[in-house]
Design a protein around this motif. Sequence first.
Motif, PDB file in Angstrom:
ATOM      1  N   SER A  21      11.121  24.231  -7.186  1.00 44.07           N
ATOM      2  CA  SER A  21      11.294  24.735  -8.546  1.00 44.07           C
ATOM      3  C   SER A  21      11.734  26.186  -8.493  1.00 44.07           C
ATOM      4  CB  SER A  21       9.984  24.645  -9.331  1.00 44.07           C
ATOM      5  OG  SER A  21       9.540  23.311  -9.425  1.00 44.07           O
ATOM      6  N   CYS A  22      12.544  26.557  -9.466  1.00 44.14           N
ATOM      7  CA  CYS A  22      12.970  27.948  -9.602  1.00 44.14           C
ATOM      8  C   CYS A  22      12.799  28.327 -11.071  1.00 44.14           C
ATOM      9  CB  CYS A  22      14.411  28.131  -9.165  1.00 44.14           C
ATOM     10  SG  CYS A  22      15.073  29.778  -9.490  1.00 44.14           S
ATOM     11  N   ALA A  23      11.840  29.195 -11.340  1.00 49.41           N
ATOM     12  CA  ALA A  23      11.608  29.671 -12.702  1.00 49.41           C
ATOM     13  C   ALA A  23      12.423  30.935 -12.924  1.00 49.41           C
ATOM     14  CB  ALA A  23      10.123  29.946 -12.910  1.00 49.41           C
ATOM     15  N   ALA A  24      13.248  30.922 -13.965  1.00 51.33           N
ATOM     16  CA  ALA A  24      14.148  32.033 -14.233  1.00 51.33           C
ATOM     17  C   ALA A  24      13.787  32.704 -15.549  1.00 51.33           C
ATOM     18  CB  ALA A  24      15.589  31.532 -14.282  1.00 51.33           C
ATOM     19  N   SER A  25      13.932  34.013 -15.573  1.00 55.01           N
ATOM     20  CA  SER A  25      13.693  34.771 -16.805  1.00 55.01           C
ATOM     21  C   SER A  25      14.594  35.990 -16.821  1.00 55.01           C
ATOM     22  CB  SER A  25      12.226  35.194 -16.906  1.00 55.01           C
ATOM     23  OG  SER A  25      11.875  36.028 -15.824  1.00 55.01           O
ATOM     24  N   TYR A  31      26.544  32.216 -20.137  1.00 57.28           N
ATOM     25  CA  TYR A  31      27.266  31.354 -19.203  1.00 57.28           C
ATOM     26  C   TYR A  31      26.853  31.690 -17.777  1.00 57.28           C
ATOM     27  CZ  TYR A  31      30.068  30.946 -23.396  1.00 57.28           C
ATOM     28  OH  TYR A  31      30.485  30.754 -24.680  1.00 57.28           O
ATOM     29  N   TYR A  32      26.254  30.739 -17.144  1.00 49.61           N
ATOM     30  CA  TYR A  32      25.820  30.994 -15.780  1.00 49.61           C
ATOM     31  C   TYR A  32      25.736  29.691 -14.991  1.00 49.61           C
ATOM     32  CZ  TYR A  32      21.182  29.604 -17.503  1.00 49.61           C
ATOM     33  OH  TYR A  32      20.142  28.929 -18.064  1.00 49.61           O
ATOM     34  N   VAL A  33      25.741  29.867 -13.697  1.00 48.48           N
ATOM     35  CA  VAL A  33      25.501  28.777 -12.751  1.00 48.48           C
ATOM     36  C   VAL A  33      24.239  29.144 -11.986  1.00 48.48           C
ATOM     37  CG1 VAL A  33      26.372  27.547 -10.729  1.00 48.48           C
ATOM     38  CG2 VAL A  33      27.949  28.268 -12.535  1.00 48.48           C
ATOM     39  N   ILE A  34      23.372  28.190 -11.818  1.00 47.08           N
ATOM     40  CA  ILE A  34      22.123  28.424 -11.094  1.00 47.08           C
ATOM     41  C   ILE A  34      21.973  27.334 -10.054  1.00 47.08           C
ATOM     42  CG2 ILE A  34      20.765  27.156 -12.802  1.00 47.08           C
ATOM     43  CD1 ILE A  34      18.466  29.167 -12.213  1.00 47.08           C
ATOM     44  N   GLY A  35      21.406  27.698  -8.922  1.00 47.74           N
ATOM     45  CA  GLY A  35      21.251  26.669  -7.905  1.00 47.74           C
ATOM     46  C   GLY A  35      20.605  27.171  -6.639  1.00 47.74           C
ATOM     47  N   TRP A  36      20.797  26.391  -5.588  1.00 47.52           N
ATOM     48  CA  TRP A  36      20.072  26.591  -4.341  1.00 47.52           C
ATOM     49  C   TRP A  36      21.030  26.809  -3.181  1.00 47.52           C
ATOM     50  CZ3 TRP A  36      14.829  26.816  -4.648  1.00 47.52           C
ATOM     51  CH2 TRP A  36      14.254  26.355  -5.826  1.00 47.52           C
ATOM     52  N   PHE A  37      20.626  27.749  -2.336  1.00 48.79           N
ATOM     53  CA  PHE A  37      21.356  28.063  -1.113  1.00 48.79           C
ATOM     54  C   PHE A  37      20.402  28.033   0.065  1.00 48.79           C
ATOM     55  CE2 PHE A  37      25.493  29.757  -2.538  1.00 48.79           C
ATOM     56  CZ  PHE A  37      25.263  29.864  -3.903  1.00 48.79           C
ATOM     57  N   ARG A  38      20.986  27.888   1.254  1.00 41.65           N
ATOM     58  CA  ARG A  38      20.199  28.016   2.474  1.00 41.65           C
ATOM     59  C   ARG A  38      21.062  28.688   3.525  1.00 41.65           C
ATOM     60  NH1 ARG A  38      19.761  21.492   3.875  1.00 41.65           N
ATOM     61  NH2 ARG A  38      21.959  21.188   4.436  1.00 41.65           N
ATOM     62  N   PRO A  39      20.466  29.502   4.386  1.00 42.09           N
ATOM     63  CA  PRO A  39      21.241  30.208   5.409  1.00 42.09           C
ATOM     64  C   PRO A  39      21.804  29.247   6.444  1.00 42.09           C
ATOM     65  CG  PRO A  39      19.084  31.218   5.098  1.00 42.09           C
ATOM     66  CD  PRO A  39      19.056  29.909   4.389  1.00 42.09           C
ATOM     67  N   VAL A  93      14.937  28.119   4.860  1.00 40.11           N
ATOM     68  CA  VAL A  93      14.466  28.808   3.662  1.00 40.11           C
ATOM     69  C   VAL A  93      15.470  28.521   2.554  1.00 40.11           C
ATOM     70  CG1 VAL A  93      13.868  31.006   2.608  1.00 40.11           C
ATOM     71  CG2 VAL A  93      13.393  30.618   5.040  1.00 40.11           C
ATOM     72  N   TYR A  94      14.979  28.092   1.420  1.00 45.10           N
ATOM     73  CA  TYR A  94      15.841  27.753   0.287  1.00 45.10           C
ATOM     74  C   TYR A  94      15.714  28.849  -0.768  1.00 45.10           C
ATOM     75  CZ  TYR A  94      16.807  23.245   2.317  1.00 45.10           C
ATOM     76  OH  TYR A  94      17.254  22.260   3.159  1.00 45.10           O
ATOM     77  N   TYR A  95      16.870  29.383  -1.148  1.00 44.40           N
ATOM     78  CA  TYR A  95      16.929  30.471  -2.109  1.00 44.40           C
ATOM     79  C   TYR A  95      17.536  29.984  -3.414  1.00 44.40           C
ATOM     80  CZ  TYR A  95      16.197  33.556   1.896  1.00 44.40           C
ATOM     81  OH  TYR A  95      15.689  34.173   3.007  1.00 44.40           O
ATOM     82  N   CYS A  96      16.959  30.425  -4.508  1.00 49.98           N
ATOM     83  CA  CYS A  96      17.526  30.197  -5.831  1.00 49.98           C
ATOM     84  C   CYS A  96      18.420  31.388  -6.177  1.00 49.98           C
ATOM     85  CB  CYS A  96      16.397  30.059  -6.841  1.00 49.98           C
ATOM     86  SG  CYS A  96      16.927  29.700  -8.524  1.00 49.98           S
ATOM     87  N   ALA A  97      19.542  31.111  -6.810  1.00 47.57           N
ATOM     88  CA  ALA A  97      20.478  32.186  -7.130  1.00 47.57           C
ATOM     89  C   ALA A  97      21.218  31.879  -8.430  1.00 47.57           C
ATOM     90  CB  ALA A  97      21.479  32.374  -5.992  1.00 47.57           C
ATOM     91  N   GLN A 111      29.337  34.618  -2.726  1.00 48.60           N
ATOM     92  CA  GLN A 111      29.629  36.012  -3.049  1.00 48.60           C
ATOM     93  C   GLN A 111      29.440  36.324  -4.523  1.00 48.60           C
ATOM     94  OE1 GLN A 111      31.648  33.860  -1.596  1.00 48.60           O
ATOM     95  NE2 GLN A 111      32.425  34.649   0.344  1.00 48.60           N
ATOM     96  N   GLY A 112      29.728  35.360  -5.385  1.00 54.25           N
ATOM     97  CA  GLY A 112      29.644  35.628  -6.820  1.00 54.25           C
ATOM     98  C   GLY A 112      28.234  35.581  -7.372  1.00 54.25           C
ATOM     99  N   PHE A 113      27.301  35.161  -6.554  1.00 54.32           N
ATOM    100  CA  PHE A 113      25.912  35.055  -7.001  1.00 54.32           C
ATOM    101  C   PHE A 113      25.226  36.381  -6.737  1.00 54.32           C
ATOM    102  CE2 PHE A 113      25.406  30.546  -8.002  1.00 54.32           C
ATOM    103  CZ  PHE A 113      26.627  30.068  -7.549  1.00 54.32           C
ATOM    104  N   LYS A 114      24.905  37.093  -7.816  1.00 49.92           N
ATOM    105  CA  LYS A 114      24.373  38.449  -7.704  1.00 49.92           C
ATOM    106  C   LYS A 114      22.861  38.519  -7.824  1.00 49.92           C
ATOM    107  CE  LYS A 114      28.572  39.952  -7.431  1.00 49.92           C
ATOM    108  NZ  LYS A 114      29.106  40.312  -6.088  1.00 49.92           N
ATOM    109  N   PHE A 115      22.243  37.438  -8.209  1.00 49.04           N
ATOM    110  CA  PHE A 115      20.800  37.449  -8.419  1.00 49.04           C
ATOM    111  C   PHE A 115      20.173  36.390  -7.517  1.00 49.04           C
ATOM    112  CE2 PHE A 115      21.268  40.180 -12.004  1.00 49.04           C
ATOM    113  CZ  PHE A 115      22.463  39.803 -12.585  1.00 49.04           C
ATOM    114  N   TRP A 116      19.158  36.823  -6.770  1.00 49.33           N
ATOM    115  CA  TRP A 116      18.544  35.950  -5.769  1.00 49.33           C
ATOM    116  C   TRP A 116      17.028  36.013  -5.850  1.00 49.33           C
ATOM    117  CZ3 TRP A 116      21.471  32.969  -2.392  1.00 49.33           C
ATOM    118  CH2 TRP A 116      22.849  33.211  -2.409  1.00 49.33           C
ATOM    119  N   GLY A 117      16.407  34.873  -5.575  1.00 51.75           N
ATOM    120  CA  GLY A 117      14.966  34.846  -5.439  1.00 51.75           C
ATOM    121  C   GLY A 117      14.557  35.201  -4.024  1.00 51.75           C
TER     122      GLY A 117
END
Length: 126
Positions: A21-25, A31-39, A93-97, A111-117
């Motif tokens: 889960s990724c809680a965003a505030s 307009y945004y895209v939200i999702g998951w990344f991993r290294p 490790v899974y990151y929300c962005a 690169q376009g994802f500027k906000f990370w958990g």
Amino acid sequence: QLQLVETGGSLVQPGGSLRLSCAASGFTSEYYVIGWFRPVPGKDREGVALIKNTDNTTYYASSVKGRFTISRDNVYNTVYLQMDNLKPEDTNVYYCAVQYYTGTWYYTGPQGFKFWGQGTQVTVSS
């Protein structure tokens, strides 16, 4: 300021399931895209699963198609990643962005994802 808090990471056996889960505030754009990344060693972070808030269009990495499902809860501003049939190579490790965008959006990398958990650890092992 947009804040993202991931939860749900754990140790699971191969073939098992997990839901992140990724809680965003604090969104400041409609307009945004939200999702998951991993290294990925030696490369940019891999976009695992992404979803657009306007029409719920999704993107999945080929390595997880058919096994992972991303979804959103508009009321609680939470995005989920249902992970089924997990494999040891999913250990990471899974990151929300979040990426804000205008016009048409296509996935072009992290690169376009500027906000990370802070990330949540998923370990797939017997």
